[in-house]
Motif scaffolding. Structure first.
Motif, PDB file in Angstrom:
ATOM      1  N   UNK A 202       0.840  -1.210   0.000  1.00 30.31           N
ATOM      2  CA  UNK A 202       0.000   0.000   0.000  1.00 30.31           C
ATOM      3  C   UNK A 202       0.867   1.248   0.000  1.00 30.31           C
ATOM      4  N   UNK A 203       1.855   1.246   0.882  1.00 30.72           N
ATOM      5  CA  UNK A 203       2.679   2.435   1.121  1.00 30.72           C
ATOM      6  C   UNK A 203       4.055   2.279   0.471  1.00 30.72           C
ATOM      7  N   UNK A 204       4.628   3.443   0.110  1.00 29.80           N
ATOM      8  CA  UNK A 204       5.942   3.448  -0.542  1.00 29.80           C
ATOM      9  C   UNK A 204       6.857   4.428   0.188  1.00 29.80           C
ATOM     10  N   UNK A 205       8.039   3.936   0.606  1.00 30.67           N
ATOM     11  CA  UNK A 205       9.016   4.810   1.260  1.00 30.67           C
ATOM     12  C   UNK A 205      10.335   4.735   0.490  1.00 30.67           C
ATOM     13  N   UNK A 206      10.678   5.804  -0.260  1.00 26.60           N
ATOM     14  CA  UNK A 206      11.919   5.771  -1.043  1.00 26.60           C
ATOM     15  C   UNK A 206      13.174   5.805  -0.172  1.00 26.60           C
ATOM     16  N   UNK A 207      14.242   5.209  -0.698  1.00 23.46           N
ATOM     17  CA  UNK A 207      15.567   5.295  -0.057  1.00 23.46           C
ATOM     18  C   UNK A 207      16.295   6.494  -0.669  1.00 23.46           C
ATOM     19  N   UNK A 208      17.524   6.716  -0.243  1.00 28.62           N
ATOM     20  CA  UNK A 208      18.315   7.791  -0.858  1.00 28.62           C
ATOM     21  C   UNK A 208      18.694   7.360  -2.289  1.00 28.62           C
ATOM     22  N   UNK A 209      19.037   8.330  -3.120  1.00 25.37           N
ATOM     23  CA  UNK A 209      19.359   8.050  -4.523  1.00 25.37           C
ATOM     24  C   UNK A 209      20.768   7.486  -4.674  1.00 25.37           C
ATOM     25  N   UNK A 210      20.986   6.802  -5.797  1.00 26.87           N
ATOM     26  CA  UNK A 210      22.343   6.313  -6.125  1.00 26.87           C
ATOM     27  C   UNK A 210      22.507   6.291  -7.642  1.00 26.87           C
ATOM     28  N   UNK A 211      23.748   6.156  -8.081  1.00 22.81           N
ATOM     29  CA  UNK A 211      24.026   6.037  -9.517  1.00 22.81           C
ATOM     30  C   UNK A 211      24.969   4.872  -9.750  1.00 22.81           C
ATOM     31  N   UNK A 212      24.521   3.961 -10.616  1.00 25.70           N
ATOM     32  CA  UNK A 212      25.291   2.775 -10.990  1.00 25.70           C
ATOM     33  C   UNK A 212      26.168   3.118 -12.197  1.00 25.70           C
ATOM     34  N   UNK A 213      27.198   2.319 -12.440  1.00 30.09           N
ATOM     35  CA  UNK A 213      28.063   2.478 -13.625  1.00 30.09           C
ATOM     36  C   UNK A 213      28.077   1.128 -14.334  1.00 30.09           C
ATOM     37  N   UNK A 214      27.224   0.999 -15.353  1.00 29.10           N
ATOM     38  CA  UNK A 214      26.983  -0.323 -15.955  1.00 29.10           C
ATOM     39  C   UNK A 214      28.052  -0.769 -16.958  1.00 29.10           C
ATOM     40  N   UNK A 215      28.658   0.187 -17.646  1.00 23.53           N
ATOM     41  CA  UNK A 215      29.610  -0.186 -18.704  1.00 23.53           C
ATOM     42  C   UNK A 215      30.935  -0.662 -18.100  1.00 23.53           C
ATOM     43  N   UNK A 216      31.623  -1.521 -18.819  1.00 25.21           N
ATOM     44  CA  UNK A 216      32.861  -2.115 -18.297  1.00 25.21           C
ATOM     45  C   UNK A 216      34.012  -1.107 -18.240  1.00 25.21           C
ATOM     46  N   UNK A 217      34.067  -0.183 -19.215  1.00 26.10           N
ATOM     47  CA  UNK A 217      35.229   0.717 -19.288  1.00 26.10           C
ATOM     48  C   UNK A 217      34.913   2.122 -18.788  1.00 26.10           C
ATOM     49  N   UNK A 218      35.981   2.867 -18.467  1.00 26.80           N
ATOM     50  CA  UNK A 218      35.851   4.260 -18.033  1.00 26.80           C
ATOM     51  C   UNK A 218      35.064   5.079 -19.049  1.00 26.80           C
ATOM     52  N   UNK A 219      34.444   6.151 -18.568  1.00 27.31           N
ATOM     53  CA  UNK A 219      33.652   7.072 -19.392  1.00 27.31           C
ATOM     54  C   UNK A 219      32.499   6.343 -20.085  1.00 27.31           C
ATOM     55  N   UNK A 220      31.976   5.305 -19.402  1.00 27.59           N
ATOM     56  CA  UNK A 220      30.784   4.568 -19.870  1.00 27.59           C
ATOM     57  C   UNK A 220      30.933   4.015 -21.289  1.00 27.59           C
ATOM     58  N   UNK A 221      32.049   3.313 -21.488  1.00 23.65           N
ATOM     59  CA  UNK A 221      32.282   2.679 -22.795  1.00 23.65           C
ATOM     60  C   UNK A 221      32.298   1.157 -22.628  1.00 23.65           C
ATOM     61  N   UNK A 222      32.083   0.474 -23.787  1.00 22.82           N
ATOM     62  CA  UNK A 222      32.156  -0.993 -23.783  1.00 22.82           C
ATOM     63  C   UNK A 222      30.830  -1.641 -23.434  1.00 22.82           C
ATOM     64  N   UNK A 223      30.829  -2.975 -23.338  1.00 19.66           N
ATOM     65  CA  UNK A 223      29.574  -3.700 -23.086  1.00 19.66           C
ATOM     66  C   UNK A 223      29.042  -3.505 -21.668  1.00 19.66           C
ATOM     67  N   UNK A 224      27.736  -3.801 -21.513  1.00 15.49           N
ATOM     68  CA  UNK A 224      27.101  -3.726 -20.193  1.00 15.49           C
ATOM     69  C   UNK A 224      27.605  -4.832 -19.277  1.00 15.49           C
TER      70      UNK A 224
END
Length: 422
Positions: A202-224
């Motif tokens: 019924x109720x929703x309580x959000x957590x604090x935000x975060x940011x993931x880094x999915x790509x294998x290489x620096x600057x978000x390059x390469x495969x997931x």
């Protein structure tokens, strides 16, 4: 209380670590666990897909609460089986967890309940998918409908890449039945944010935000990958964004699932993207994220076991969930070759240098003991996590911790949390 945690990764180590801080808990089990988890919990050699065996164990060991880490267990109906046996378990039922286990269902829900997402179409035929792609503007995103351990998403920039990705998903079936249906959607340009929330149906309580880094290489390059690091909180995710996400994303999906007869209890994870046309949803997950959990839980002040029990019992508003202002950074050390082929069994050195630190912790993802030595046992091996007064200091501590660790062919990104600092 006796608590059982299902899973064997960094997320599960973070859950066990946090549960261990609860005065309510006398004993923790983890199935199957890993080398790091075994230092805090008794590891039980039952895989996350062995639902009946897990339920039998929980009954026999008189487990008071089970916490589910991986999506696989949820998609196989672990919550339904435990509930049938009157065993308390934290997580959504099989049909509620389809918000993650079927991308097509997730898209249907977003469209029906006016949750902003990318335009899309769903295909079971390779040729029909290609004909549609030829009419669209690149880049496009191709997604396997089913579970693919975070690797079933392909961003394609031309028709040749689209053909290769469709062939991998639909003909070569690299993810098995998960690629039987493929979603083709418009690419959304912008910064991504992960917002996780507790829900008791019924109720929703959000957590604090975060940011993931999915790509294998620096600057978000390469495969997931499954995720190469994360940080929390996200500087541009302000009060206005929080309100928009709560009212326009989190509440509508929980209310919508209830209307569809799929009451949702557990953690709901919204993968968001901040586009020039507003906040849109990339995906929903039916559980804690990995590595987001590793950066969220160090800042949680409230007893996590109390939160889990409130969710299971449908009394979430009675709990006051508090967070410390503790910016946190997690950097993943991976096996060389990941996310493609990699070798296991490499000896891990230097972990003792991080012991007993109160601001750095090594969460284990793919580790095991072999002849009393700790060795690598997965693509993602460790998550070196640090917290501090600010994100810059947390990043510095995490990388200093990483420099103390060594195993052959170890690889990690050098730019985790750089966006937050810039």
């Amino acid at each position: 209380m006796k608590v059982l945690v299902i899973g064997s990764g960094g997320r599960e180590h973070a859950l066990v670590w946090k549960i261990n801080q609860s005065p309510k808990v006398s004993k923790i089990y983890c199935a199957p666990g890993n080398a790091g988890i075994s230092q805090l919990a008794q590891c039980i050699n039952i895989g996350p897909d062995k639902i009946m065996e897990l339920a039998d164990f929980a009954q026999k060991a008189k487990i008071d609460l089970t916490v589910v880490g991986p999506e696989l267990s949820l998609s196989l109906g672990i919550v339904d089986e435990f509930t049938k046996r009157e065993l308390k378990i934290f997580g959504p039922t099989k049909i509620a967890a389809e918000i993650e286990s079927s991308k097509a269902f997730s898209k249907y829900m977003m469209k029906k309940y006016n949750i902003p997402t990318a335009d899309y179409s769903i295909f079971t035929d390779n040729k029909e998918a290609l004909a549609y792609i030829k009419k669209r503007q690149f880049p496009l995103v191709l997604k396997a409908d089913g579970l693919a351990a975070g690797k079933g998403v392909f961003i394609v920039y031309n028709i040749k890449e689209a053909e290769t990705s469709l062939d991998s998903l639909m003909n070569k079936k690299i993810f098995g039945d998960a690629g039987r249906q493929v979603i083709v959607e418009d690419y959304l340009e912008g910064e991504e944010v992960s917002v996780l929330a507790f829900s008791d149906g019924e109720n929703v309580v959000p957590m604090v935000s975060s940011q993931d880094h999915k790509k294998i290489y620096d600057h978000d390059r390469g495969p997931n990958t499954g995720g190469m690091g994360a940080y929390s909180p996200v500087p541009f995710y302000d009060e206005n964004s929080k309100n928009k996400v709560l009212k326009g994303v989190l509440k509508p999906i929980i209310e919508g699932l209830k209307k569809e007869g799929r009451e949702y209890k557990g953690v709901i994870y919204a993968g968001l993207v901040f586009t020039k046309n507003g906040i849109k949803v990339l995906e929903f997950n039916a559980r804690f994220g990995d590595p987001e959990t590793q950066v969220l839980l160090p800042g949680l002040e409230t007893d996590i076991v109390e939160i889990f029990m409130a969710v299971v019992d449908g009394r979430l508003p009675k709990i006051d969930i508090k967070w410390k202002n503790k910016p946190t950074v997690c950097v993943i050390a991976a096996s060389g070759g990941y996310p493609a082929e990699y070798q296991k069994g490499k000896r891990i050195c230097g972990l003792e240098k991080l012991k007993n630190k109160d601001d750095v912790f090594a969460f284990h993802a793919g580790t095991k003991y072999q002849e009393e030595k700790m060795v690598t046992f997965g693509g993602r091996v460790l998550g070196i996590t640090a917290w501090a007064e600010n994100i810059r200091e947390a990043k510095k501590k995490a990388y200093e911790g990483m420099e103390k660790i060594y195993f052959e062919d170890m690889y990690y990104r050098k730019d985790i949390a750089l966006k937050a600092i810039e």
